[in-house]
Design a protein around this motif. Sequence first.
Motif, PDB file in Angstrom:
ATOM      1  N   ARG A 392      27.664  -0.142  15.631  1.00  0.00           N
ATOM      2  CA  ARG A 392      26.753   1.076  16.228  1.00  0.00           C
ATOM      3  C   ARG A 392      26.513   0.798  17.849  1.00  0.00           C
ATOM      4  O   ARG A 392      26.260   1.049  18.441  1.00  0.00           O
ATOM      5  CB  ARG A 392      25.202  -0.476  16.381  1.00  0.00           C
ATOM      6  N   ALA A 393      27.447   0.021  18.590  1.00  0.00           N
ATOM      7  CA  ALA A 393      28.276   0.583  19.876  1.00  0.00           C
ATOM      8  C   ALA A 393      27.954   1.264  20.036  1.00  0.00           C
ATOM      9  O   ALA A 393      29.418   1.946  21.359  1.00  0.00           O
ATOM     10  CB  ALA A 393      28.207  -1.199  20.006  1.00  0.00           C
ATOM     11  N   THR A 394      29.301   2.433  19.031  1.00  0.00           N
ATOM     12  CA  THR A 394      30.211   3.855  19.079  1.00  0.00           C
ATOM     13  C   THR A 394      28.839   4.555  19.710  1.00  0.00           C
ATOM     14  O   THR A 394      28.136   5.350  19.202  1.00  0.00           O
ATOM     15  CB  THR A 394      30.691   4.013  18.108  1.00  0.00           C
ATOM     16  N   PRO A 395      30.149   5.365  21.295  1.00  0.00           N
ATOM     17  CA  PRO A 395      28.956   5.750  21.754  1.00  0.00           C
ATOM     18  C   PRO A 395      29.363   7.039  21.853  1.00  0.00           C
ATOM     19  O   PRO A 395      30.269   7.669  20.309  1.00  0.00           O
ATOM     20  CB  PRO A 395      29.416   5.938  23.062  1.00  0.00           C
ATOM     21  N   ALA A 396      28.552   8.309  21.747  1.00  0.00           N
ATOM     22  CA  ALA A 396      28.062   9.582  21.552  1.00  0.00           C
ATOM     23  C   ALA A 396      29.707  10.525  22.478  1.00  0.00           C
ATOM     24  O   ALA A 396      29.462   9.442  23.458  1.00  0.00           O
ATOM     25  CB  ALA A 396      26.838   9.968  21.831  1.00  0.00           C
ATOM     26  N   PRO A 397      29.990  11.114  21.574  1.00  0.00           N
ATOM     27  CA  PRO A 397      29.879  12.178  20.082  1.00  0.00           C
ATOM     28  C   PRO A 397      30.452  11.369  19.079  1.00  0.00           C
ATOM     29  O   PRO A 397      30.912  12.045  18.016  1.00  0.00           O
ATOM     30  CB  PRO A 397      30.678  13.127  20.720  1.00  0.00           C
ATOM     31  N   TYR A 398      31.176  10.157  19.391  1.00  0.00           N
ATOM     32  CA  TYR A 398      32.050   9.379  18.508  1.00  0.00           C
ATOM     33  C   TYR A 398      31.347   8.793  17.120  1.00  0.00           C
ATOM     34  O   TYR A 398      32.107   8.071  16.117  1.00  0.00           O
ATOM     35  CB  TYR A 398      33.367   8.721  19.027  1.00  0.00           C
ATOM     36  N   ASP A 422      50.034  -5.081   5.509  1.00  0.00           N
ATOM     37  CA  ASP A 422      48.708  -4.600   6.293  1.00  0.00           C
ATOM     38  C   ASP A 422      48.700  -3.530   7.009  1.00  0.00           C
ATOM     39  O   ASP A 422      49.266  -2.995   7.535  1.00  0.00           O
ATOM     40  CB  ASP A 422      48.608  -6.454   7.470  1.00  0.00           C
ATOM     41  N   ILE A 423      47.563  -3.232   6.724  1.00  0.00           N
ATOM     42  CA  ILE A 423      47.212  -1.297   7.814  1.00  0.00           C
ATOM     43  C   ILE A 423      45.816  -2.236   9.083  1.00  0.00           C
ATOM     44  O   ILE A 423      45.321  -2.734   8.778  1.00  0.00           O
ATOM     45  CB  ILE A 423      45.946  -1.133   6.796  1.00  0.00           C
ATOM     46  N   VAL A 424      46.416  -1.189  10.276  1.00  0.00           N
ATOM     47  CA  VAL A 424      45.436  -1.090  10.776  1.00  0.00           C
ATOM     48  C   VAL A 424      45.120  -0.340  10.979  1.00  0.00           C
ATOM     49  O   VAL A 424      45.733   1.275  11.346  1.00  0.00           O
ATOM     50  CB  VAL A 424      46.022  -1.981  12.353  1.00  0.00           C
ATOM     51  N   ILE A 425      43.637   0.343  11.071  1.00  0.00           N
ATOM     52  CA  ILE A 425      43.297   1.704  11.295  1.00  0.00           C
ATOM     53  C   ILE A 425      41.537   1.363  12.251  1.00  0.00           C
ATOM     54  O   ILE A 425      41.559   0.695  12.561  1.00  0.00           O
ATOM     55  CB  ILE A 425      42.226   1.816  10.092  1.00  0.00           C
ATOM     56  N   LYS A 426      42.213   2.702  13.359  1.00  0.00           N
ATOM     57  CA  LYS A 426      40.984   2.393  14.175  1.00  0.00           C
ATOM     58  C   LYS A 426      40.220   3.851  14.422  1.00  0.00           C
ATOM     59  O   LYS A 426      40.139   5.004  13.444  1.00  0.00           O
ATOM     60  CB  LYS A 426      42.614   2.364  15.830  1.00  0.00           C
ATOM     61  N   ASP A 427      38.950   3.688  15.630  1.00  0.00           N
ATOM     62  CA  ASP A 427      38.694   5.340  15.273  1.00  0.00           C
ATOM     63  C   ASP A 427      38.944   5.457  16.392  1.00  0.00           C
ATOM     64  O   ASP A 427      40.361   5.135  17.424  1.00  0.00           O
ATOM     65  CB  ASP A 427      37.017   5.156  15.646  1.00  0.00           C
ATOM     66  N   ARG A 428      38.713   6.999  17.647  1.00  0.00           N
ATOM     67  CA  ARG A 428      38.902   7.942  18.763  1.00  0.00           C
ATOM     68  C   ARG A 428      39.493   6.285  19.610  1.00  0.00           C
ATOM     69  O   ARG A 428      40.385   6.523  20.109  1.00  0.00           O
ATOM     70  CB  ARG A 428      38.129   8.234  18.935  1.00  0.00           C
ATOM     71  N   TYR A 429      38.236   5.865  19.994  1.00  0.00           N
ATOM     72  CA  TYR A 429      38.682   4.687  21.517  1.00  0.00           C
ATOM     73  C   TYR A 429      38.257   3.307  21.119  1.00  0.00           C
ATOM     74  O   TYR A 429      38.870   2.854  22.518  1.00  0.00           O
ATOM     75  CB  TYR A 429      38.552   5.965  22.339  1.00  0.00           C
ATOM     76  N   HIS A 430      37.372   2.904  20.202  1.00  0.00           N
ATOM     77  CA  HIS A 430      36.771   1.893  20.815  1.00  0.00           C
ATOM     78  C   HIS A 430      37.040   0.306  19.786  1.00  0.00           C
ATOM     79  O   HIS A 430      36.425   0.050  20.309  1.00  0.00           O
ATOM     80  CB  HIS A 430      35.496   2.243  20.561  1.00  0.00           C
ATOM     81  N   HIS A 431      37.451   0.947  18.022  1.00  0.00           N
ATOM     82  CA  HIS A 431      37.074  -0.054  17.304  1.00  0.00           C
ATOM     83  C   HIS A 431      38.771  -0.540  16.617  1.00  0.00           C
ATOM     84  O   HIS A 431      38.772   1.044  16.121  1.00  0.00           O
ATOM     85  CB  HIS A 431      36.301  -0.271  16.530  1.00  0.00           C
ATOM     86  N   ILE A 432      38.953  -1.439  16.226  1.00  0.00           N
ATOM     87  CA  ILE A 432      39.638  -1.104  15.534  1.00  0.00           C
ATOM     88  C   ILE A 432      39.286  -2.714  14.588  1.00  0.00           C
ATOM     89  O   ILE A 432      38.751  -3.025  14.266  1.00  0.00           O
ATOM     90  CB  ILE A 432      41.117  -1.787  15.734  1.00  0.00           C
ATOM     91  N   ALA A 445      37.604  -5.338  15.872  1.00  0.00           N
ATOM     92  CA  ALA A 445      37.896  -5.816  17.051  1.00  0.00           C
ATOM     93  C   ALA A 445      37.396  -5.015  17.872  1.00  0.00           C
ATOM     94  O   ALA A 445      38.003  -3.633  17.063  1.00  0.00           O
ATOM     95  CB  ALA A 445      39.230  -6.603  16.963  1.00  0.00           C
ATOM     96  N   ALA A 446      36.523  -5.415  18.930  1.00  0.00           N
ATOM     97  CA  ALA A 446      36.639  -3.809  19.892  1.00  0.00           C
ATOM     98  C   ALA A 446      36.697  -4.196  20.616  1.00  0.00           C
ATOM     99  O   ALA A 446      37.432  -5.833  21.225  1.00  0.00           O
ATOM    100  CB  ALA A 446      34.546  -3.732  19.882  1.00  0.00           C
ATOM    101  N   CYS A 447      37.510  -3.116  21.298  1.00  0.00           N
ATOM    102  CA  CYS A 447      38.037  -2.688  22.871  1.00  0.00           C
ATOM    103  C   CYS A 447      38.293  -1.534  23.188  1.00  0.00           C
ATOM    104  O   CYS A 447      38.001  -0.314  21.887  1.00  0.00           O
ATOM    105  CB  CYS A 447      40.217  -4.117  22.342  1.00  0.00           C
ATOM    106  N   ASN A 448      39.457  -1.154  24.460  1.00  0.00           N
ATOM    107  CA  ASN A 448      39.972  -0.003  24.773  1.00  0.00           C
ATOM    108  C   ASN A 448      40.581  -0.312  24.062  1.00  0.00           C
ATOM    109  O   ASN A 448      41.875  -0.335  23.971  1.00  0.00           O
ATOM    110  CB  ASN A 448      40.089   0.223  26.351  1.00  0.00           C
ATOM    111  N   THR A 449      40.969   0.970  22.928  1.00  0.00           N
ATOM    112  CA  THR A 449      42.064   0.755  21.499  1.00  0.00           C
ATOM    113  C   THR A 449      42.975   1.653  21.882  1.00  0.00           C
ATOM    114  O   THR A 449      44.152   1.428  21.834  1.00  0.00           O
ATOM    115  CB  THR A 449      41.762   1.223  20.911  1.00  0.00           C
ATOM    116  N   GLY A 450      43.082   2.867  22.981  1.00  0.00           N
ATOM    117  CA  GLY A 450      43.740   3.774  23.637  1.00  0.00           C
ATOM    118  C   GLY A 450      44.391   3.895  22.456  1.00  0.00           C
ATOM    119  O   GLY A 450      43.104   4.940  21.588  1.00  0.00           O
TER     120      GLY A 450
END
Length: 696
Positions: A392-398, A422-432, A445-450
Amino acid sequence: MGGLAVNMSAWFSAALVLCAAAALAVPRSQPAGSVVLLYDDFSGLRTGPLLGVVGAHAEYHYLPECAPKGNWAVSTYTSSPESQRAWRVCREDGRPVMVQGFQNNLKHTHPMIVSGDPLWSDYTFTVRFAPQAGVGESGLAFRYRNDRCYYFFGVNGRKAVLKMVRHEIAFHQPYEKVLAQRACSWKPGKWLTAAVTVRGEAIRAKLSDGTALVARDSTFPTGKIGLISDIPTRYAHVRVTATQAAGKRVRAAIGKREREVRDLQVANPRPVLWKKISTSGFGVGRNVRFGDANGDGQIDVLIGQVVHHGPKDCNSELSCLTAVTFDGEVLWQIGQPDPWKAMLTNDVAFQIHDLDGDGRNEVIYCMNQELIVADGATGKTKYKTPTPETPRATPAPYNRFPRILGDSLFFCDLRGTGRAGDIVIKDRYHHIWALNDRLETMWDAACNTGHYPYAFDVDGDGKDELAVGYSLFDHDGKLLWTLDDTLKDHADGVAIARFSAAQAEPRLLCAASDEGIFFADLRGKVLKHHYLGHVQNPAIADFRPDLPGLEVVTVNFWGNQGIIHLYDADGNVYHDFEPFQHGSMCLPVNWTGRPGEYVMLSANAEDGVLFDGWGRCVVKLPADGHPDMCYAVLDITGDCRDEIVVWDPYEMWVYTQDNNPKRGQLYKPVRNPLRNYSNYQATVSLPGWHERPVRR
């Protein structure tokens, strides 16, 4: 700072011919007995932009638009289309003028075009220019080392300014030392003539209104020339001259460099074409994976086309997957191929990996908001699950889709099973999210994923810790430390390695975009932080066997494209050079089978291809019409040394050495596994040796 750049691009060789031809056109004010290094009134250039809108494609794609035009290369631009289109050739009363039409308000990067040679030392640089506004810097750059290290002379408001610029002291805070300044009289829109003469440490600068500045500085003893302006400005009649003695010294230095590079290239194995396959219709830019898909023991290619839901590359996913052999046989295809879905400026989630440990590779990918495990030989789905829900905390437009599309996939051993299950999957910049091999979520977890993570068993418990962006997580998702609150921008590449035997423990390396690059210990304490601009695509390898431990290479992009830095095992910069003005993947290459890896920086025959740890171009691909948009390096033929794979959306070529196969004990570095392949990987190439029968 390290030694001078020692490679000479082919465009400058052509420029010398142009300069010689233009010598007769030099105005009569040319000092008697001087030699012309460069004269350009821009009449040899077509009208229009010097660079089009290339965007982030040039981070790891070679685009002809980025190549020099005539004597000039666009050295800086940001993600702004206006910045990329800043420089253009126009006509004024029928005469050509170079126009910088962009209002730049940034302090850490400035619109700039460059020409000349890094070995130019003592010369006089004269240019006519007409700033269009009364506020902001406009003028010229000289003894240009790169677009972050140079001298500036010009106007800023009602002052004439002479200063030295060298990188930054903090985030977006350039180090600038004013050497001299004084009030001057000029009117916006009116033409000025600026002339700078450098002789050793002595600098003399003069404007046509009579304003003169004198200074001494030894920071940059040599370098190119450039036109630089933060405000709209017109330029005309660039001239660079030197005394007969200085010209002779430059010719001798350039000749010595060319002979050295030529000898190095002759001493190295010559690239020869090994394979060529067509990918027309299903081909891509830099969006391929390598691995044994069909279980025959040979490397295959997995090609992923992409649909961009927008805006730009914020929401992208696979649209088609094609598995093909290096003989051109299509093994299988999923989705509908579309040649208009070939390009990308990000990662999307797909890899080749033996996820279940049965000895046969699967293809794991995301499509239509599902995470799918497919048989590598056939492409048929074995099992799948919906991708994680968009937080829910993911900012627009992501947050455009209810579930993540899958930015990338990374495999490691978080459970301590002894394999990367084991698999690590992430969104663009915010969560893994961390999943097991049955696609069950273990933690998130939430972080600045790079862009892409890196795994390393930090505490020796047999379970991997995970470096993600500016953070380190334990195997169970516990946050061990983070620098998210102290660092800006994001991590473009991160790795953990022991750089030398003298170091008590491994260190974390992070290429941190506009934060530059930093080295930290395993508790998050920053040991070295270099503010070098937008640093990315780091690689760790033994590039210099004469130095202790391992070295690091990086490239710059946004705001200062193409600067290459080399670092020693302690994280100190020992050399820098700027072979071109675009990005690079910076891939270590085991070309000779001996210690001392090279780094591949471009597939373009004019740019040069492989460079050594001194910044010298030691291997060039033949100018045979090969595709040069993308490249990768890996051992395909089996003699331990790397092949060079080059491609564009239409074809893929593979080069090997002219002495392949090579027998005996060969250098065989241990690298990131092919299952973790990314446009943002930090490549780690650890020393190793191997002796085995050579596959034929």
